[in-house]
Scaffold this motif. Structure first.
Motif, PDB file in Angstrom:
ATOM      1  N   SER A   1       0.807  -1.040   0.311  1.00  0.00           N
ATOM      2  CA  SER A   1      -0.096  -0.105  -0.272  1.00  0.00           C
ATOM      3  C   SER A   1       0.891   1.245   0.225  1.00  0.00           C
ATOM      4  O   SER A   1       1.891   1.634   0.926  1.00  0.00           O
ATOM      5  N   PHE A   2       1.055   2.289  -1.092  1.00  0.00           N
ATOM      6  CA  PHE A   2       1.795   3.351  -0.894  1.00  0.00           C
ATOM      7  C   PHE A   2       0.987   4.633  -0.878  1.00  0.00           C
ATOM      8  O   PHE A   2       1.042   5.531  -1.464  1.00  0.00           O
ATOM      9  N   GLY A   3      -0.267   4.561   0.089  1.00  0.00           N
ATOM     10  CA  GLY A   3      -1.394   5.434   0.284  1.00  0.00           C
ATOM     11  C   GLY A   3      -1.925   5.493   1.724  1.00  0.00           C
ATOM     12  O   GLY A   3      -3.079   5.820   2.072  1.00  0.00           O
ATOM     13  N   HIS A   4      -1.169   4.981   2.522  1.00  0.00           N
ATOM     14  CA  HIS A   4      -1.630   4.744   4.166  1.00  0.00           C
ATOM     15  C   HIS A   4      -1.416   6.221   5.184  1.00  0.00           C
ATOM     16  O   HIS A   4      -2.092   6.388   5.970  1.00  0.00           O
ATOM     17  N   ALA A   5      -0.307   7.133   3.793  1.00  0.00           N
ATOM     18  CA  ALA A   5      -1.276   8.627   5.324  1.00  0.00           C
ATOM     19  C   ALA A   5      -2.526   8.816   5.129  1.00  0.00           C
ATOM     20  O   ALA A   5      -2.935   9.708   5.874  1.00  0.00           O
ATOM     21  N   ALA A   6      -2.939   8.372   4.078  1.00  0.00           N
ATOM     22  CA  ALA A   6      -4.830   8.591   4.030  1.00  0.00           C
ATOM     23  C   ALA A   6      -5.058   8.178   5.327  1.00  0.00           C
ATOM     24  O   ALA A   6      -6.172   9.449   6.187  1.00  0.00           O
ATOM     25  N   TYR A   7      -5.238   7.257   5.507  1.00  0.00           N
ATOM     26  CA  TYR A   7      -5.473   6.787   6.781  1.00  0.00           C
ATOM     27  C   TYR A   7      -4.706   7.451   8.248  1.00  0.00           C
ATOM     28  O   TYR A   7      -5.766   8.374   9.220  1.00  0.00           O
ATOM     29  N   PHE A   8      -3.285   7.476   8.408  1.00  0.00           N
ATOM     30  CA  PHE A   8      -3.419   8.753   9.151  1.00  0.00           C
ATOM     31  C   PHE A   8      -3.878   9.636   8.829  1.00  0.00           C
ATOM     32  O   PHE A   8      -3.334  10.636  10.834  1.00  0.00           O
ATOM     33  N   GLY A   9      -3.752  10.463   8.282  1.00  0.00           N
ATOM     34  CA  GLY A   9      -4.270  11.905   7.981  1.00  0.00           C
ATOM     35  C   GLY A   9      -6.042  11.762   8.165  1.00  0.00           C
ATOM     36  O   GLY A   9      -5.932  13.386   9.423  1.00  0.00           O
ATOM     37  N   LEU A  10      -6.326  10.567   7.717  1.00  0.00           N
ATOM     38  CA  LEU A  10      -7.758  10.594   8.129  1.00  0.00           C
ATOM     39  C   LEU A  10      -7.624  10.779  10.052  1.00  0.00           C
ATOM     40  O   LEU A  10      -8.674  11.800  10.516  1.00  0.00           O
ATOM     41  N   GLY A  11      -6.797  10.212  10.509  1.00  0.00           N
ATOM     42  CA  GLY A  11      -7.263  10.103  12.054  1.00  0.00           C
ATOM     43  C   GLY A  11      -6.953  11.490  12.371  1.00  0.00           C
ATOM     44  O   GLY A  11      -7.781  12.019  13.917  1.00  0.00           O
TER      45      GLY A  11
END
Lengths: 354, 306
Positions: free
Chosen positions: A86-96
């Motif tokens: 997954s090259f998009g885990h910043a999405a979850y980090f940022g959403l949190g």
């Protein structure tokens, strides 16, 4: 088999041959056990000592390491154990992070988050923030995973990246919560009984979060589900032959992975008192991957070792030269090309099936 | 809200699309022939722009600068292929992503070290500034029109290169069976270097051309790289035809979305809110487009590898 611990684990090795990458439950006093205990022990003791010596800066630095390590534990579940790059885990980090920020914003302003179809106020309770962050990240990962996991390989990498960028641009151009300027959290969200605004207390909260995330990963990978996930990575046709469909197994692992990373994001926003689209940027997704690889991919303590190394480099090398990322790039290139097993592989010996 | 605006924005969309095609064609060729995912492609875009800006500033000629930029990007590409990339062909995609991510860090910080953090000046030559009047009284910048022209010329040249020349024959053979063309005596590692340098040169050209329109700065390649990824995922990885159609689709949809979505929401919302909602949705539009296309065709519109 170059593993120096394989003699002591000969018996359990045969029993768990099918779940080869499951973290083994060897003696705590072999080389690997000692390295792991030392890592966790130092992470706990150094900030406690720093706090009583009056160096709050180092306590917050340790909180930062702990939170980044937790985010990487989440990503490691997807990449290391599940083989989903997954090259998009910043999405979850940022959403949190945005859950913590938006909730605090409305609690501070005494304005409701929404009024229709029902009224929903903001909240300054960390427990509420964590619950909502984990749930929302799980839902987002369910949607993104359901589409992305239909593809494999390079497509999966690029699609997860693209979805994360979508959320990044959304946060960037949505003016209500600060847009590209980000959103400040004036007063750290609170917990019952303890004072979360105290640096050491907050570090201990993060530390418990990290240990829980690692414990969950460890339990999960020892369970039947973990065995299925490992096989989905190694040979999904064989898994399907055994009557287990790989797709839902991967999707569940992806969702859990995102929820852990999202919780870390909520902790991070409260640590910094600030959330901005930078937490969602693809650079951060890349850095999380770098941390997982630096530490040792698919190893329980890998993310922690990687986070310690990364934040240390960032802090101390960054203090020496503003071009520290150049050196990070060179180190990373060296690790990828020549030392595939990461810091934990170097310190604690290779995993059995490497 | 008129025909003039529509024509102008359509042209802008096509112009963005042709520049995206220059980026995406290299990415998709490298993936199709070598099976490599290259994040550092955006760095070649940046190298091309910086080299063009530096050479244009010292020689005073934009055309010489452009040639130098393209050559510099191709040379850097060949060098990177020889030193790093060729060790990655047989590695998992994860290693490729990380190694090329490391290259981005090295290139970005290295460029910042050499040229400093402030943007460099690069503007189109005087004979390309000004406007032309198109049918329907649309005034359109000559330079942007020239970009579309360059994009068309490059597309045709690539078509001839790939379908009519010996090099193109080898590239196509490499896409369908890498081992076999090696066994037939084609010097595979030379072919790989040439393809990689070609892709890097095209990215450098795009960087230089767009750099004169926007600004030449560190990190300029990254947003374009991610758009180019969307383009090749939509078009089907490895397919030049897919890259061309994907690039035009993404260019036009993105440009029109940014102009017309806020106007659309203004019809039934207060203007300030409509601008916000419209802009936020417009920023997401091409990703939604990608998701919809992938939901029906997980391998993209024209997949070269089934």
């Amino acid at each position: 088999m170059t593993n120096n611990t394989s003699l002591t684990n000969g018996a359990s090795q045969a029993a768990t041959a099918d779940t080869a990458l499951v973290p083994k439950t060897g003696s705590h006093f072999d080389r690997k056990g000692l390295v792991q205990m030392a890592l966790l022990g130092l992470l706990l003791l150094v900030p406690v000592a720093a706090y009583f010596l009056g160096h709050i800066y180092y306590v917050n630095l340790a909180s930062r390491i702990t939170i980044i390590a937790m985010a990487a534990v989440g990503l490691n579940l997807a990449i290391g154990y599940g083989g989903m790059v997954s090259f998009g885990h910043a999405a979850y980090f940022g959403l949190g992070g945005y859950v913590a920020g938006i909730s605090a914003y409305h609690a501070f302003d005494l304005t409701p988050f929404m009024t229709w179809p029902f009224s929903l106020p903001g909240s300054d309770s960390l427990l509420v923030v964590w619950l909502v962050a984990a749930l929302l990240c799980a839902l987002l990962a369910l949607a993104i995973g359901a589409i992305s996991l239909r593809t494999t390989g390079v497509y999966f990498i690029m699609i997860t990246l693209a979805f994360a960028q979508m959320i990044y641009y959304f946060a960037n151009s949505w003016p209500t919560y600060g847009g590209e300027d980000g959103l400040p959290i004036y007063i750290r969200n609170t917990l019952p009984l303890v004072d979360s605004s105290n640096a050491l207390t907050y570090f201990l909260i993060c530390f418990v979060g990290l240990v829980l995330a690692m414990a969950i990963t460890s339990r999960l990978m020892k369970s039947r589900f973990g065995a299925a996930l490992t096989m989905a990575r190694l040979n999904d046709v064989r898994l399907a032959t055994a009557g287990i469909s790989p797709y839902p197994i991967r999707l569940v692992a992806f969702v859990i992975s995102a929820a852990i990373t999202g919780l870390a994001g909520a902790l991070y926003a409260d640590l910094n008192g600030f959330v901005s689209p930078n937490m969602l940027s693809w650079h951060f997704s890349g850095e999380l991957m770098v941390i997982v690889i630096l530490g040792g991919v698919g190893r329980l303590y890998g993310p922690l070792a990687g986070a310690v190394l990364f934040v240390m480099m960032e802090t101390f090398l960054g203090g020496v030269t503003q071009y520290w990322q150049l050196f990070l790039g060179l180190v990373l290139l060296g690790v990828v090309l020549f030392a595939k097993h990461g810091v934990m592989g170097w310190l604690a010996g290779r995993e059995r099936n490497e | 809200m008129s025909v003039t605006l529509l024509i102008e924005q359509l042209l802008n969309g096509v112009q963005l699309g042709t520049m995206l095609f220059l980026m995406a064609s290299g990415l998709t060729l490298v993936f199709g022939v070598m099976g490599l995912i290259n994040l550092a492609h955006g760095s070649f875009y940046m190298v091309g722009a910086y080299a063009t800006a530096a050479v244009t500033a010292s020689t005073g000629s934009f055309l010489i600068g452009l040639g130098a930029g393209m050559a510099a990007a191709a040379m850097v590409g060949a060098l990177v292929e020889l030193l790093v990339i060729r060790r990655l062909y047989h590695r998992p995609h994860l290693d490729q992503v990380l190694a090329t991510f490391a290259l981005i860090l090295i290139f970005s910080e290295g460029t910042r070290w050499i040229f400093g953090s402030s943007p460099m000046r690069l503007s189109p030559p005087s004979w390309l500034t000004g406007f032309v009047t198109l049918p329907g009284d649309t005034r359109y910048p000559i330079y942007r029109l020239m970009l579309i022209g360059v994009g068309i010329v490059i597309s045709i040249a690539l078509y001839f290169l790939i379908s009519k020349t010996r090099l193109g024959m080898r590239i196509r053979a490499g896409e369908s069976d890498r081992e076999m063309i090696g066994a037939l005596g084609v010097n595979i590692s030379k072919l790989y270097t040439v393809v990689f340098a070609l892709g890097a040169g095209l990215a450098g050209l795009a960087g230089a051309l767009v750099g004169a329109l926007q600004s030449v700065q560190v990190g300029m390649g990254e947003p374009v790289l991610i758009l180019a990824f969307v383009v090749i995922v939509i078009g089907g990885i490895g397919s030049i035809k897919g890259a061309l159609l994907g690039a035009l689709l993404v260019g036009v949809v993105d440009t029109l979305g940014r102009v017309y979505l806020p106007i659309f929401f203004r019809a039934f919302m207060p203007p300030s809110e409509a601008t916000g909602v419209g802009a936020a949705l417009a920023a997401m539009l091409i990703y939604i487009l990608m998701a919809v296309i992938l939901a029906f065709k997980p391998k993209g519109l024209f997949s070269a590898h089934d």
